[in-house]
Design an enzyme around this catalytic site. Structure first.
Site, mmCIF file in Angstrom:
data_model
loop_
_atom_site.group_PDB
_atom_site.id
_atom_site.type_symbol
_atom_site.label_atom_id
_atom_site.label_comp_id
_atom_site.label_asym_id
_atom_site.label_seq_id
_atom_site.Cartn_x
_atom_site.Cartn_y
_atom_site.Cartn_z
ATOM 1 N N SER A 1 0.771 -1.271 0.250
ATOM 2 C CA SER A 1 -0.070 0.094 0.283
ATOM 3 C C SER A 1 1.049 1.717 0.151
ATOM 4 O O SER A 1 2.251 1.362 0.471
ATOM 5 C CB SER A 1 -0.533 0.242 1.874
ATOM 6 N N TYR B 1 -2.885 -0.380 10.129
ATOM 7 C CA TYR B 1 -3.006 -0.975 8.813
ATOM 8 C C TYR B 1 -2.257 -0.335 8.038
ATOM 9 O O TYR B 1 -1.837 -1.643 7.897
ATOM 10 C CB TYR B 1 -4.780 -0.114 8.044
#
Length: 249
Positions: free
Chosen positions: A154, A167
């Site tokens: 990500s 996250y």
């Protein structure tokens, strides 16, 4: 790196590729697309109804031999990871690909306000489960001629962002784990380890993180498939680049 190559219709025929989070979003799209090229996909997710529907669609459309493993990665421990390895060993001769796609966002909150229960769930689902599956399934990849482990990255790994909490921490740790595995596995085996950042894609997680964003402005998961095909193919055998980003130069 705008990847586009030509692939034979069945270039993944008889390849056994496990995909986590296979019941929806990117995982579902990858499962359908790899099946199109002949792969026997192992569908791992927690939603049994969605898994059953996907299984039927793959069998009816592509005539391959998928498998279903119902598993909530939040509950995965060493015993359950070993059980998964045992089930696979009983049904397939080797594992050719392991695609770590499943992840949860948890919640958007400051680190000070982040609760431990959510923190542990995100770290377990996104990071620890990937470690456990890699630990217990990678021995099954030694007999493959072109084995691949693909982690999902990500943009948050490049710089910490406010409110992305567990996250972002989990994805940064995944990047480090993939690099460690590259150093450990690649000199002594055929296994190649990639980390793939798909960028902004139209998924339910993206909608949760950016509720005001117009989903029509985002690419569909189908736009990512050429990257997965390339990583799984002979075209990627000699690359020195193990961190792949969508549309990178």
């Amino acid at each position: 790196m705008k990847i586009k190559n030509s692939y034979e219709k069945n270039f993944l025929a008889e390849k056994n590729i496990l995909i986590t989070g296979a019941s929806k979003g990117i995982g579902r799209e990858v499962a359908m697309s790899l099946s199109k090229y002949g792969a026997n996909v192992v569908l791992l997710a927690r939603d049994e109804n969605n898994l059953d529907a996907l299984y039927d669609e793959i069998v009816n459309t592509h005539k391959t031999s998928p498998m279903i493993i119902k598993c909530d990665l939040n509950d995965l421990d060493e015993n359950k990871a070993q059980e998964i390895a045992n089930v696979l060993s009983e049904n397939i001769s080797c594992l050719d690909g392991l695609i770590h796609n499943a992840a949860i966002l948890g919640k958007m909150a400051s680190m000070i306000d982040y609760d431990l229960i959510t923190w542990n769930k995100v770290i377990q689902t996104n990071l620890t489960s990937s470690y456990l599956l890699t630990k217990f399934l990678s021995p099954m990849m030694e007999q493959s001629t072109n084995p691949r482990i693909i982690f999902t990255s990500s943009g948050v790994v490049k710089k910490g962002r406010a409110f992305w909490g567990a996250y972002a921490v989990s994805k940064t740790a995944i990047k480090s784990m993939s690099e460690i595995l590259q150093d450990e596995l690649e000199p002594i085996s055929n296994i190649k380890v990639f980390n793939f950042d798909p960028g902004a894609t139209r998924t339910s997680m993206r909608a949760f993180a950016y509720p005001a964003e117009d989903p029509e402005s985002l690419k569909n998961a189908s736009s990512l498939i050429d990257y997965y095909l390339w990583m799984l193919s002979d075209f990627s055998n000699h690359t020195n680049n193990r961190y792949i980003e969508f549309n990178q130069d």
